[in-house]
Each structure stands twice: as C-alpha cells, then as structure tokens.
Design a protein around this motif. Sequence first.
Motif, PDB file in Angstrom:
ATOM      1  N   MET A  93       0.723  -1.175  -0.041  1.00  0.00           N
ATOM      2  CA  MET A  93       0.090   0.070   0.095  1.00  0.00           C
ATOM      3  C   MET A  93       0.849   1.266  -0.033  1.00  0.00           C
ATOM      4  SD  MET A  93      -3.035   1.246   2.693  1.00  0.00           S
ATOM      5  CE  MET A  93      -3.912  -0.334   2.522  1.00  0.00           C
ATOM      6  N   SER A  94       0.739   2.230  -0.714  1.00  0.00           N
ATOM      7  CA  SER A  94       1.578   3.326  -1.039  1.00  0.00           C
ATOM      8  C   SER A  94       1.037   4.373   0.191  1.00  0.00           C
ATOM      9  CB  SER A  94       1.164   4.108  -2.245  1.00  0.00           C
ATOM     10  OG  SER A  94      -0.420   4.617  -2.370  1.00  0.00           O
ATOM     11  N   VAL A  95       2.288   5.143   0.197  1.00  0.00           N
ATOM     12  CA  VAL A  95       2.280   5.933   1.579  1.00  0.00           C
ATOM     13  C   VAL A  95       1.033   7.008   1.453  1.00  0.00           C
ATOM     14  CG1 VAL A  95       3.363   7.938   2.625  1.00  0.00           C
ATOM     15  CG2 VAL A  95       4.638   5.978   2.046  1.00  0.00           C
ATOM     16  N   SER A  96       0.667   7.465   0.028  1.00  0.00           N
ATOM     17  CA  SER A  96      -0.307   8.600  -0.282  1.00  0.00           C
ATOM     18  C   SER A  96      -1.681   8.060   0.114  1.00  0.00           C
ATOM     19  CB  SER A  96      -0.090   8.941  -1.633  1.00  0.00           C
ATOM     20  OG  SER A  96      -0.536   7.975  -2.507  1.00  0.00           O
ATOM     21  N   LEU A  97      -1.976   6.757  -0.274  1.00  0.00           N
ATOM     22  CA  LEU A  97      -3.017   5.870  -0.039  1.00  0.00           C
ATOM     23  C   LEU A  97      -3.373   6.039   1.622  1.00  0.00           C
ATOM     24  CD1 LEU A  97      -5.691   4.478  -1.070  1.00  0.00           C
ATOM     25  CD2 LEU A  97      -4.143   2.471  -1.323  1.00  0.00           C
ATOM     26  N   GLN A  98      -2.187   5.417   2.157  1.00  0.00           N
ATOM     27  CA  GLN A  98      -2.245   5.407   3.720  1.00  0.00           C
ATOM     28  C   GLN A  98      -2.648   6.655   4.191  1.00  0.00           C
ATOM     29  OE1 GLN A  98       1.312   3.817   4.873  1.00  0.00           O
ATOM     30  NE2 GLN A  98       0.946   1.713   4.628  1.00  0.00           N
ATOM     31  N   LYS A  99      -2.166   7.849   3.890  1.00  0.00           N
ATOM     32  CA  LYS A  99      -2.578   9.045   4.299  1.00  0.00           C
ATOM     33  C   LYS A  99      -3.919   9.328   4.083  1.00  0.00           C
ATOM     34  CE  LYS A  99       2.098  11.115   4.184  1.00  0.00           C
ATOM     35  NZ  LYS A  99       2.879  12.109   3.661  1.00  0.00           N
ATOM     36  N   THR A 100      -4.478   8.925   2.967  1.00  0.00           N
ATOM     37  CA  THR A 100      -5.721   9.141   2.477  1.00  0.00           C
ATOM     38  C   THR A 100      -6.778   8.414   3.330  1.00  0.00           C
ATOM     39  OG1 THR A 100      -5.138   9.590   0.238  1.00  0.00           O
ATOM     40  CG2 THR A 100      -7.413   9.229   0.677  1.00  0.00           C
ATOM     41  N   LEU A 101      -6.389   7.255   3.442  1.00  0.00           N
ATOM     42  CA  LEU A 101      -7.386   6.420   4.373  1.00  0.00           C
ATOM     43  C   LEU A 101      -7.203   6.794   5.810  1.00  0.00           C
ATOM     44  CD1 LEU A 101      -6.211   2.606   3.027  1.00  0.00           C
ATOM     45  CD2 LEU A 101      -8.562   3.891   2.581  1.00  0.00           C
ATOM     46  N   HIS A 102      -6.074   7.142   6.431  1.00  0.00           N
ATOM     47  CA  HIS A 102      -6.273   7.779   7.712  1.00  0.00           C
ATOM     48  C   HIS A 102      -6.837   8.919   7.998  1.00  0.00           C
ATOM     49  CE1 HIS A 102      -4.518   8.842  11.596  1.00  0.00           C
ATOM     50  NE2 HIS A 102      -4.103   9.958  11.329  1.00  0.00           N
ATOM     51  N   ALA A 103      -6.713   9.978   6.992  1.00  0.00           N
ATOM     52  CA  ALA A 103      -7.736  11.025   7.003  1.00  0.00           C
ATOM     53  C   ALA A 103      -8.948  10.871   6.891  1.00  0.00           C
ATOM     54  CB  ALA A 103      -7.320  12.025   5.830  1.00  0.00           C
ATOM     55  N   LEU A 104      -9.427   9.767   5.806  1.00  0.00           N
ATOM     56  CA  LEU A 104     -10.759   9.313   5.945  1.00  0.00           C
ATOM     57  C   LEU A 104     -11.474   8.753   7.451  1.00  0.00           C
ATOM     58  CD1 LEU A 104     -13.202   9.006   4.273  1.00  0.00           C
ATOM     59  CD2 LEU A 104     -12.485   6.956   3.390  1.00  0.00           C
ATOM     60  N   SER A 105     -10.489   8.146   7.958  1.00  0.00           N
ATOM     61  CA  SER A 105     -10.793   7.289   9.298  1.00  0.00           C
ATOM     62  C   SER A 105     -11.200   8.558  10.159  1.00  0.00           C
ATOM     63  CB  SER A 105      -9.748   6.411   9.664  1.00  0.00           C
ATOM     64  OG  SER A 105      -9.913   6.009  10.897  1.00  0.00           O
TER      65      SER A 105
END
Length: 292
Positions: free
Chosen positions: A1-13
């Motif tokens: 999982m890319s870093v940008s996707l992780q950040k996006t998912l974290h922000a969504l969470s």
Amino acid sequence: MSVSLQKTLHALSVRLRHFFHIISNIRPIVWIALYVSLIPIFAYFYSQLPDCQFRAPDGADRDYGAWLYYSIVTITTLGFGDYTPAHGLAQTVTAVEVMCGMLTLGFFLNAVGSMKSEIDVEAELEKQRRVHYAVEKEKLMKSIPGVMRNIKTFLAYCYAVTTPLSKRQGDTPDYNPQFSLDDMKDMALPTGLSFDMSKRPAVERLMKSASHTSLCLDSLEARVDLTLWSGLLDNCFAFVANWQMFSAVDSFGNISSDHVPEDVGELYHFIKENADIAMHLEEELTSLVKAG
C-alpha cells in the motif's frame, strides 16, 4: 500500500470518527423528529409522481392521504403490498425512503445507547462523589475538635492582647473586634487567662498560638479535601497566608514589659484580619458539627 493511500485512508478514518462523534451527541428526540418528518416529505414526493409509477388496487385513492399512508408503511418497512412501486423512479424514491428510515432509526438507537452510557457514567461519578464526600467528612469531623481548640485559644489570646489588663476576665474571654490601638497597651503583661499559667507576655503567647493554629490549619488542608467546603478552604488558606506574611513575628515573639516594639500597627492589622477569619472558621466548624 502506497504512502499516499495510507494517508488518504487515515484522513478518511479521522473524518469518519469525527462525524460519528457528532452524530452520537445528537439527542434521541432529534432523530425521532427527523424520522417522523420524513413521512410527509416522501408522501409529497410520491404525490408528484405519475400514477403509472405505482400499482394500486382498483378504485384505490391516489390523493395525498393515500401517499401519506404509503409513506408510513414504507418507512416502517411494513410493506402491506396494496401499493407497490412499478417503475424505476418510484422504486428509487421508495428505496431512498426505506434507507433514510433505517439510518435514522439506527442513529436514534445509537443516541439512546449513548445517552444511557452518559447516565450510567454520571451515576457512577455521583456515587464516587458521595463516597469521597463521606470519607472526607469523616476525616474532617475527627479533626474538628483539635482545630476548634486551637482557634478558641488563639481568640482568647487575641482578647488578652486587645484588652487592658484591668478589663480582662480570665474565665470568660470574649474577643472584641472593635478594639483600638489604645486597648493593646497591656499586651506585654501576662494574659490573666485562667488556663494560661505561663506568666509570659500576652503578645508572646498570641504569637505561639497563631503559629500553632496556622500549622494545624495547614495540616488540615493537607489531610482533608477542603475543596468540598470552599468557604472553609478559603478561610484556612487566608489564615495561614496572613501568618506567613506577618513580618513582625520576631519583634513580638520575645517581648518584655519595658520594651514594646514600634510596629504595633502591623500587629493590630494582623489581629483584626486573623481574628475575623478565626471567628468565621469557628462558625463554619460549629455548623458542620451541628449538621452531623
């Protein structure tokens, strides 16, 4: 999982948690009101659709009252089957109403659960407060006799210092808050109090009594949670603070009848303030004892 996707998912969470936190704080009555208000709103939408969008029994009404009935059985998911959506638009509106009803009902139940949790937590906190109050009051009640002895002794010495020797009554010391500097002329003489056999100057005995009373009140603050009795806490703090700031204690701690320090004015103000505080403390402690 890319870093940008992780950040996006974290922000969504984070946003979702924030959203559900807000939702949980809405009162159940709001969700009930919203649930009920959806019924006439969707009934209006149904009434605006062409008749061909629904199947209905022959001769069935198609006025607003009929659609209000249909909206009720739809949002409650009863679905009697007498009115049914026949085409896409009616089916879509019906499905939206069902989903809105289920979501609103779910949020309502969640709000009820949150409210119950709040009530349970508050009840537990109140129970802890009652237990804490009972424990602290028991400690305070055990400490009151010693504190009262110190206060009464302090006030008795205040009386001795602020009353000319000729007017002192050893058995019934009654401190007069309206004393003047002239009334302090015999402060270097023995107290004349029946319980004081030291024959030391009255002002010297007052200094020792003030010190003992201050230590007693300071100890009381350390042992008992006086925040439960704010007036008592304020007076204890004021007495101790005034004593600690009384800079002339050394001058009056060792005094002789032939040499009276010049800073009598400071002593005058100290007695005025701390005797008043002591009397308030005496009243508060007496009322606590009477209240049980």
